[in-house]
Design an enzyme around this catalytic site. Structure first.
Site, short mmCIF file in Angstrom:
data_model
loop_
_atom_site.label_atom_id
_atom_site.label_comp_id
_atom_site.label_asym_id
_atom_site.label_seq_id
_atom_site.Cartn_x
_atom_site.Cartn_y
_atom_site.Cartn_z
N TYR A 1 48.94 48.85 20.66
CA TYR A 1 50.23 48.75 19.78
C TYR A 1 50.06 47.52 18.67
CZ TYR A 1 52.16 51.84 23.18
OH TYR A 1 52.55 52.98 23.94
N ASP B 1 59.03 44.84 29.34
CA ASP B 1 57.94 45.80 28.87
C ASP B 1 56.68 44.94 28.39
OD1 ASP B 1 58.29 48.36 27.16
OD2 ASP B 1 56.82 47.36 26.16
N ARG C 1 58.29 53.65 35.33
CA ARG C 1 59.76 53.80 34.41
C ARG C 1 60.92 54.42 35.36
NH1 ARG C 1 57.34 57.50 29.51
NH2 ARG C 1 55.49 56.29 29.04
N ARG D 1 65.58 55.25 31.49
CA ARG D 1 65.46 56.67 30.91
C ARG D 1 65.66 57.82 31.99
NH1 ARG D 1 60.63 53.61 30.91
NH2 ARG D 1 59.82 53.06 28.89
N ARG E 1 73.24 51.15 28.93
CA ARG E 1 72.73 51.36 27.64
C ARG E 1 73.66 51.27 26.58
NH1 ARG E 1 70.21 50.72 24.45
NH2 ARG E 1 68.43 52.37 23.92
#
Ligand code: CP3
Length: 344
Positions: free
Chosen positions: A148, A73, A24, A28, A37
């Site tokens: 998920y 992702d 990651r 983030r 973002r």
């Protein structure tokens, strides 16, 4: 294939320090990512090849890591299987969870062309990256992907419905795992064809089930993905987070490198894991919230391990979490690069 320290290590070569990258690393914590973002949603960044390539390379320039990981992702597979997915500000959400999996083949409609934009992003990374920077491709491992899909939400991290079907409805679970695996193989091999240098399989939720059940029901599917990637000529890294002492049962056919979580001390992992399998890991990402002196004390404990183990890639035991100060992440990279690893 490039000649970076990361690639040399994967090939079994000798280097004077371990390579470093972070799970990651793209999103983030980077101020440059957070700034982008403000302008674009996560989906826009991911779906626009030029932007996805730009974000993929941010950590290489900002942090100085030795490899880039594709900005995408693991949930693109459920999406390409026909599920409706939204990345909201509080995480990914499916329009409707796959609670009834009695006949997944009739509910799901795989469409591999929905993954084409990702190959375009890979092409763009390959075109724009520094020549010696390797690109890591990835997919979710079948169980984590199933979690998920069946649970729908990421907020319930115990995934009770998903775990339940492994006990209550094995036959349907196998059908769903097969569908996920088939598409993941096509996806993985295409990533290799488009120029990735390594492929990581993320089994983030392996620890939800006993290791015996993991090896009985899930590992055969992981093996299939891994075998296809290796056959295509690309090394494989496998992250089975929370598998515990089960890591002792993983074979060199399963993976070239094993990513170790922060629960398992790295020396213990090295003793348990098959000697032909390299190790990646395993700093606790939350340590990066501490002051730099405390972080350095923990990093120093890795020196004797690093001097004795050439087949080791420095990484976290799981991904960066939001809120980690960028300066601390940068300090870790600098520290790994400047330390004398006492390798002969
Ligand atoms: O460095 C990178 O970020 C590389 C690209 C990458 C993302 N997700 C981007 C992302 C990778 C390799 C992943 C893998 C992934 N996605 C996993 C397995 C690895 C792991 O860390 O456990 C999982 C379980 C997911 C599913 C997922 N995606 C969740 C649960 C969430 C929300 C919580 C979170 O971790 O942020 C996401 C969103 C997501 N995927 C973000 C990013 C950068 C945050 C989106 C934002 O910017 O708002």
């Amino acid at each position: 294939m490039n000649n970076s320290i990361f690639t040399q290590t994967l090939k079994g070569g000798k280097t004077d320090r371990p390579p470093v990258w972070f799970m990651r690393q793209a999103g983030r914590v980077l101020p440059s990512y957070l700034k982008l973002r403000e302008q674009y949603s996560f989906s826009e960044l991911m779906a626009t090849p030029e932007l996805a390539a730009k974000v993929t390379l941010l950590p290489v320039y900002d942090l100085g890591v030795d490899a880039a990981i594709l900005f995408s992702d693991i949930l693109v597979i459920p999406e390409a299987l026909g599920m409706n997915l939204n990345f909201t500000d509080s995480g990914p959400k499916f329009g409707k969870a796959l609670k009834d999996i009695s006949d997944p083949a009739s509910t799901l409609h795989p469409d591999a062309s929905k993954l084409e934009y990702i190959y375009k992003a890979i092409d763009e990374v390959i075109k724009t990256k520094p020549s010696d920077t390797p690109l890591i491709g990835f997919c979710g491992a079948p169980f984590t992907t199933l979690c998920y899909m069946v649970q729908g939400l990421s907020s319930n991290h115990t995934f009770p419905d998903a775990v339940g079907i492994l006990y209550q409805n094995k036959k349907s679970a196998h059908k769903l795992l097969s569908l996920i695996t088939e598409l993941s193989i096509e996806y993985a091999v295409n990533q290799v064809k488009h120029g990735i240098s390594a492929f990581q399989i993320f089994e983030t939720h392996a620890g939800l089930i006993p290791a015996d059940l993991y090896f009985e029901m899930i590992m055969p599917y992981v093996r299939k993905i891994s075998a296809a990637v290796k056959l295509a000529g690309c090394p494989v890294i496998f992250l089975p987070k929370g598998l515990g002492t089960g890591i002792a049962n993983i074979t060199p056919e399963d993976t070239d490198y094993l990513s170790i979580d922060w629960q398992t001390p790295i020396e213990v992992a090295r003793r348990l894991v098959h000697p032909e399998i390299g190790i990646q890991g395993n700093l606790d990402p939350r340590l990066l919230m501490a002051d730099q002196e405390t972080i350095t004390e923990t990093l120093e404990k890795y020196v004797s391990f690093g001097s004795e183990n050439q087949n080791w890639i420095f990484n976290l035991g799981h991904g960066f979490i939001p809120g980690i100060p960028y300066e601390n992440a940068k300090m870790v990279v600098d520290w790994i690069k400047q330390t004398n690893w006492k390798r002969t």
